[in-house]
Design a protein around this motif. Structure first.
Motif, short mmCIF file in Angstrom:
data_model
loop_
_atom_site.label_atom_id
_atom_site.label_comp_id
_atom_site.label_asym_id
_atom_site.label_seq_id
_atom_site.Cartn_x
_atom_site.Cartn_y
_atom_site.Cartn_z
N ALA A 176 0.86 -1.19 0.00
CA ALA A 176 0.00 0.00 0.00
C ALA A 176 0.89 1.24 0.00
O ALA A 176 1.21 1.81 1.04
CB ALA A 176 -0.91 -0.01 1.23
N TRP A 177 1.32 1.65 -1.19
CA TRP A 177 2.25 2.76 -1.31
C TRP A 177 1.59 4.08 -0.89
O TRP A 177 0.39 4.28 -1.07
CB TRP A 177 2.75 2.89 -2.75
N GLY A 178 2.38 4.95 -0.31
CA GLY A 178 1.86 6.24 0.13
C GLY A 178 2.87 6.94 1.03
O GLY A 178 4.08 6.74 0.92
N ASN A 179 2.35 7.77 1.94
CA ASN A 179 3.23 8.52 2.83
C ASN A 179 3.92 7.64 3.87
O ASN A 179 4.95 8.03 4.42
CB ASN A 179 2.44 9.62 3.54
N VAL A 180 3.33 6.48 4.15
CA VAL A 180 3.91 5.57 5.14
C VAL A 180 4.84 4.56 4.47
O VAL A 180 5.99 4.39 4.87
CB VAL A 180 2.80 4.85 5.94
#
Length: 527
Positions: free
Chosen positions: A72-76
């Motif tokens: 789940a790519w993103g800010n985390v």
């Protein structure tokens, strides 16, 4: 010189290689090398320097075709190119040439079906002691037949990245390559990065086998074997509340839930020490002894006595110790199917009930929402409580889509008719700076009531703003604190703060989970 196969990592010219030394040997080595000092209890005490907590902005996952669609790519979960990972790894390996290398070959996962082997490669003897305490320690027979590890973690805090050259954000980097089955940690001496990297790996591997990985503590009744799990971010009380002298401690931080029951990923505990007292937390207090590793607790240089109230180095003072230091530890760390799930939150607004019951939909809502206040010191830059929403009460360590984990929990709650409660270990009588932190003895009493079934037949009051049911009585707890509005002198100020927090819940949920089923979305607070 025996190298135990580290040349496979490219470390072909080590000064010396030590594998699975005893705590006494590691403590001795750390003192001789100037890494730390002994306290009057015999514990090894170190200072971790600039980094006294996790550095979430410095964590990256290598983006490769083999794992791209599962993350789940993103800010985390921030991607980094494979060539950048390989470049930093090569520099770290070069840095480790001609140095003493400390190896720990251990395991994660107390359920033999799910056990994974981890090789930890350390520059520092003190960090090797830490991970020796925190992971599952192999027997002599297991070590002799260890074979190849499933995952390798290299920790070299003395190597500093150059951001503009290495493509990272600072001198520190935590790099996970699921395809190469390797983690590289550099530039930070905070030992929590090592254990959380193990957790992140297990959180990627376990769902593939139908096992729900959880950022939680767990304990069980020694007679009935009834098991409970406690979800919560750092500082909310997972370690403290699970260390109950009347129950067996399965583990304090990281677990899996299979169709066989709950099992600990670890073989040790990592407890906060700020304001630690023997009276309030005797199990943790007495675990600070020879063989444990203490981080950033202020100690008198002459008497070697601790000042647990001194947070001048950081509020995130810590101790790591093997779970056997807890007298009532469950060895091996395996329990039954959870009968009770408790979500812990530290509400800095001071408006959430000290305990409330959640139905199945509300349980799912609060699980994916993961509200708490980040407490001082748990991450770099956090100096006072900050409201935050951390998906699954552990978003920084969950690489897959949140729905993967949430659906697994929902299925289990429904299948086993597990009761779920939301417990506020934060503030009451006003917000942070005005009200007071919830008394530990009251929280313990409420948790005990939830585990014993004492809340099954009491009167409840529905809170219209937070959309939860509040028990009106609890043994050994004054009835006036059960409803948070009653603890505020200024009721209108409470109403304003409650609506403000409820609105934050709604905004966060609408932004993060626009496709969540209506029955779950409707189970949340109503501003």
């Amino acid at each position: 010189m025996e190298t135990y196969g580290i040349e496979k990592l490219g470390i072909i010219n080590p000064k010396a290689v030590y594998r699975n030394l005893t705590p006494a040997q590691l403590t001795e080595a750390a003192v001789i090398r100037g890494e730390g000092k002994l306290s009057n209890t015999g514990a090894l005490v170190i200072k971790t320097g600039k980094y006294t907590g996790r550095s979430p902005k410095d964590k990256f996952i290598v983006d490769t075709p083999a794992v791209h669609d599962e993350i789940a790519w993103g800010n985390v979960n921030v991607p980094i190119e494979k060539d950048k990972f390989d470049s930093i790894k090569a520099k770290v390996v070069a840095y480790l040439q001609n140095r003493e290398i400390f190896l720990f070959d251990g395991m994660a996962g107390a359920d033999p079906v799910c056990t994974r082997k981890f090789r930890i490669v350390n520059e520092l003897a003190s960090q090797n002691l830490f991970i020796h305490d925190l992971l599952i320690r192999p027997t002599k027979e297991q070590l002799a037949d260890y074979g190849e590890p499933d995952f390798t973690i290299i920790a070299a805090p003395g190597f500093k990245c150059i951001p503009e050259v290495d493509g990272v954000h600072s001198e520190a980097a935590i790099l996970v390559d699921y395809e190469q089955k390797m983690v590289v940690i550099c530039g930070t001496q905070y030992s929590g990065e090592i254990k959380k990297s193990v957790f992140s790996v297990m959180n990627f591997l376990m769902p593939r086998e139908g096992v729900l990985p959880m950022h939680c503590s767990a304990n069980m009744d020694p007679e009935t074997k009834e098991t409970a799990v406690f979800f919560g971010l750092s500082g909310t009380g997972k370690t403290t509340l699970s260390a109950d002298p009347n129950r067996k401690l399965i583990g304090d931080d990281e677990h899996g839930w299979s169709d066989r029951g709950v099992f600990n990923f670890e073989g040790g505990c990592y407890a906060k020490c700020i304001d630690l007292t023997e009276e309030n937390e005797p199990e943790i207090y007495h675990s600070i002894k020879f063989g444990s590793l203490v981080e950033n607790v202020v100690m008198d240089d002459e008497t070697r006595e601790f000042d647990f109230a001194d947070g001048s180095l950081t509020e995130n003072t810590r101790v790591g110790y093997p779970i056997e230091y807890i007298d009532n530890a469950q060895i091996p760390g395996v329990g039954g199917i959870p009968k009770v799930v408790i979500f812990l939150t530290a509400d800095a607004f001071g408006v959430l009930p000290p305990i409330s019951r959640l139905d199945e939909n509300a349980a799912m809502y609060h699980f994916v929402t993961g509200f708490t206040s980040k407490l001082a010191g748990t991450e770099r830059g956090i100096t006072e409580p900050q409201p935050t929403f951390s998906t699954l009460f552990g978003e920084p360590f969950m690489p897959m889509n949140p729905s993967v984990y949430a659906n697994m929990l929902g299925e289990r709650i429904k299948k086993y008719n597990t009761k779920v409660y939301l417990v506020n270990t934060g503030w009451t009588g006003g917000p942070y700076g005005v009200g007071n932190r919830m008394k530990l003895k009251y929280t313990r009493a409420m948790v005990t009531a939830a585990l014993s079934g004492a809340f099954n037949d009491v009167e409840y009051k529905h809170d219209k703003i937070f959309n939860v049911d509040i028990p009106q009585t609890c043994p050994e707890v004054p009835s006036e604190i059960m409803n948070p509005r009653d603890t505020w002198e200024d009721k209108s100020a409470y109403d304003e703060q409650a609506k403000k927090l409820a609105g934050m819940f709604q905004d966060n949920f609408a932004k993060k989970y626009p496709d969540m089923p209506k029955n779950i979305a409707d189970a949340g607070p109503k501003a």
